[in-house]
Design a protein around this motif. Structure first.
Motif, mmCIF file in Angstrom:
data_model
loop_
_atom_site.group_PDB
_atom_site.id
_atom_site.type_symbol
_atom_site.label_atom_id
_atom_site.label_comp_id
_atom_site.label_asym_id
_atom_site.label_seq_id
_atom_site.Cartn_x
_atom_site.Cartn_y
_atom_site.Cartn_z
ATOM 1 N N UNK A 240 8.218 -4.343 0.963
ATOM 2 C CA UNK A 240 9.260 -5.356 1.369
ATOM 3 C C UNK A 240 10.577 -4.710 0.581
ATOM 4 N N UNK A 241 10.595 -4.177 -0.362
ATOM 5 C CA UNK A 241 11.796 -3.465 -0.733
ATOM 6 C C UNK A 241 12.115 -2.320 -0.331
ATOM 7 N N UNK A 242 11.288 -1.899 0.444
ATOM 8 C CA UNK A 242 11.629 -0.263 1.110
ATOM 9 C C UNK A 242 11.096 0.539 0.352
ATOM 10 N N UNK A 243 10.060 0.498 -0.505
ATOM 11 C CA UNK A 243 9.612 1.600 -1.117
ATOM 12 C C UNK A 243 8.511 2.249 -0.724
ATOM 13 N N UNK A 244 8.225 3.447 -0.869
ATOM 14 C CA UNK A 244 6.932 3.905 -0.885
ATOM 15 C C UNK A 244 6.018 3.672 -2.220
ATOM 16 N N UNK A 245 4.599 3.575 -1.736
ATOM 17 C CA UNK A 245 3.953 3.219 -3.115
ATOM 18 C C UNK A 245 2.821 4.140 -3.278
ATOM 19 N N UNK A 246 2.550 4.274 -4.562
ATOM 20 C CA UNK A 246 1.331 5.198 -5.022
ATOM 21 C C UNK A 246 0.625 4.533 -6.028
ATOM 22 N N UNK A 247 -0.560 5.285 -6.476
ATOM 23 C CA UNK A 247 -1.352 4.712 -7.555
ATOM 24 C C UNK A 247 -2.331 5.885 -8.019
ATOM 25 N N UNK A 248 -2.810 5.695 -9.100
ATOM 26 C CA UNK A 248 -3.864 6.735 -9.850
ATOM 27 C C UNK A 248 -5.219 5.946 -9.796
ATOM 28 N N UNK A 249 -6.246 6.506 -9.522
ATOM 29 C CA UNK A 249 -7.736 5.971 -9.736
ATOM 30 C C UNK A 249 -8.445 6.855 -10.273
ATOM 31 N N UNK A 250 -9.162 6.555 -11.624
ATOM 32 C CA UNK A 250 -10.208 7.444 -12.078
ATOM 33 C C UNK A 250 -11.301 7.922 -11.116
ATOM 34 N N UNK A 251 -11.476 9.198 -11.281
ATOM 35 C CA UNK A 251 -12.369 9.780 -9.962
ATOM 36 C C UNK A 251 -13.786 9.321 -10.412
ATOM 37 N N UNK A 252 -14.302 8.790 -11.395
ATOM 38 C CA UNK A 252 -15.586 8.385 -11.820
ATOM 39 C C UNK A 252 -15.925 7.101 -11.444
ATOM 40 N N UNK A 253 -14.614 6.272 -11.230
ATOM 41 C CA UNK A 253 -14.794 4.951 -10.692
ATOM 42 C C UNK A 253 -14.588 4.670 -9.104
ATOM 43 N N UNK A 254 -16.072 4.820 -8.575
ATOM 44 C CA UNK A 254 -16.173 4.643 -7.305
ATOM 45 C C UNK A 254 -15.700 3.152 -6.676
ATOM 46 N N UNK A 255 -16.069 2.416 -7.501
ATOM 47 C CA UNK A 255 -15.393 1.065 -7.038
ATOM 48 C C UNK A 255 -13.854 1.023 -6.913
ATOM 49 N N UNK A 256 -13.143 1.499 -7.905
ATOM 50 C CA UNK A 256 -11.794 1.404 -7.631
ATOM 51 C C UNK A 256 -11.135 2.428 -6.377
ATOM 52 N N UNK A 257 -11.832 3.590 -6.301
ATOM 53 C CA UNK A 257 -11.780 4.550 -5.005
ATOM 54 C C UNK A 257 -12.007 3.765 -3.886
ATOM 55 N N UNK A 258 -12.850 3.029 -3.893
ATOM 56 C CA UNK A 258 -13.428 2.422 -2.639
ATOM 57 C C UNK A 258 -12.372 1.304 -2.113
ATOM 58 N N UNK A 259 -11.985 0.481 -3.027
ATOM 59 C CA UNK A 259 -11.036 -0.807 -2.698
ATOM 60 C C UNK A 259 -9.697 -0.098 -2.466
ATOM 61 N N UNK A 260 -9.382 0.976 -3.049
ATOM 62 C CA UNK A 260 -8.071 1.299 -2.729
ATOM 63 C C UNK A 260 -7.951 2.025 -1.280
ATOM 64 N N UNK A 261 -8.982 2.477 -0.912
ATOM 65 C CA UNK A 261 -9.135 3.294 0.325
ATOM 66 C C UNK A 261 -9.194 2.228 1.490
ATOM 67 N N UNK A 262 -9.890 0.888 1.038
ATOM 68 C CA UNK A 262 -9.892 -0.316 2.078
ATOM 69 C C UNK A 262 -8.650 -0.806 2.221
ATOM 70 N N UNK A 263 -7.929 -0.815 1.195
ATOM 71 C CA UNK A 263 -6.377 -1.616 1.373
ATOM 72 C C UNK A 263 -5.188 -0.667 1.850
ATOM 73 N N UNK A 264 -5.560 0.869 2.134
ATOM 74 C CA UNK A 264 -4.832 1.432 2.892
ATOM 75 C C UNK A 264 -4.359 2.608 2.045
ATOM 76 N N UNK A 265 -4.910 3.077 0.890
ATOM 77 C CA UNK A 265 -4.286 4.309 0.114
ATOM 78 C C UNK A 265 -5.149 5.425 0.443
ATOM 79 N N UNK A 266 -4.487 6.739 0.312
ATOM 80 C CA UNK A 266 -5.239 7.782 0.470
ATOM 81 C C UNK A 266 -5.097 8.805 -0.534
ATOM 82 N N UNK A 267 -5.902 9.584 -0.802
ATOM 83 C CA UNK A 267 -5.832 10.575 -1.821
ATOM 84 C C UNK A 267 -4.752 11.977 -1.687
#
Length: 277
Positions: A240-267
């Protein structure tokens, strides 16, 4: 090729910023760390080292840093400069406990570093950088709110618990640094029935990018979608502030990687951390 090292974050930023901002996503850790260091939002104890690599025409072609007593962090570096960069940093910061960077560069650096100092190294973790595409906000019971001064101790306890779970090296953020971030409105909590159940923060925006992190849900509150909800809420606010967004996820944490993909994040990029023995 010439290597230059300074202890002045503001000087370093003025020198390398055009280079870093050619790929602000790739260099998100460098740009936000420099900004935090230069503005004093971090509680820095000790001398930091900021390294730039220059071509024959003086143009910046690489960057790396060692923030006070933190581990070494490598930005983009020309392949033929890695050995010289390792030697230069080994001379001024031989007590560094580890290094992080993209796989090929970090591995070459760690090998040369350990040759110079007679040490070994081992991989401690890998993380994957993601960028937000189309945001999908999940429906989860509860609401997001900005953390307040009264939440600082909880935020500190949860971030320390997260670092312990992930095996991340010390030091983490101290209470004063978290308090300044909370005061700046960068830390959020997800509440359910009036109780905080999950945490997400975001870094200072740099060149229209902001990185979400840390994100943490205590073990007894997991499995309800709270991390997805608070992450999506923070991402929505940043968008909403006009920013692009990124984040890191531990590759061993399958749950985190799955939920981030589900809400729209791409590696996009993968980074490895090596600890020196």
């Amino acid at each position: 090729m010439r290597i230059q090292i300074t202890t002045d974050a503001a000087e370093f930023r003025s020198r390398v910023e055009p280079f870093l901002l050619r790929d602000p996503l790739r260099h998100t850790v460098l740009t936000t760390s420099i900004a935090n260091h230069a503005t004093g939002i971090d509680s820095v104890v000790g001398v930091s080292r900021f390294l730039s690599v220059h071509a024959e025409d003086a143009a910046v072609v690489g960057a790396a840093m060692r923030l006070a007593d933190h581990d070494l962090y490598l930005g983009e570096l020309p392949r033929d400069s890695v050995s010289a960069v390792a030697a230069a940093l080994a001379e001024v910061a031989p007590d560094s406990a580890g290094v992080e960077g993209v796989l090929e560069v970090a591995t070459s650096f760690a090998q040369r570093w350990c040759e110079l100092l007679g040490r070994g190294f081992h991989q401690s973790y890998t993380v994957r950088l993601h960028r937000l595409g189309e945001l999908r906000v999940p429906y989860v019971t509860g609401t997001a709110r900005r953390a307040a001064e009264s939440d600082v101790a909880l935020c500190r306890a949860w971030t320390e618990a997260m670092r312990a779970e992930l095996g991340m090296p010390p030091p983490g953020l101290d209470e004063a640094a978290i308090r300044r971030r909370v005061a700046a409105g960068r830390w959020w909590l997800w509440e359910c029935d009036g109780e905080p159940v999950s945490l997400a923060a975001h870094q200072v925006p740099v060149h229209n990018w902001s990185r979400i992190g840390p994100v943490y849900t205590p073990p007894d509150a997991r499995g309800h979608g709270y991390a997805s909800a608070v992450t999506a809420s923070v991402a929505k606010s940043l968008r909403a502030d006009g920013l692009d967004v990124c984040l890191f996820a531990d590759t061993s944490n399958s749950t985190a990687n799955r939920i981030y993909r589900t809400i729209g994040f791409h590696p996009t990029h993968e980074f490895v951390h090596y600890a020196f023995d």
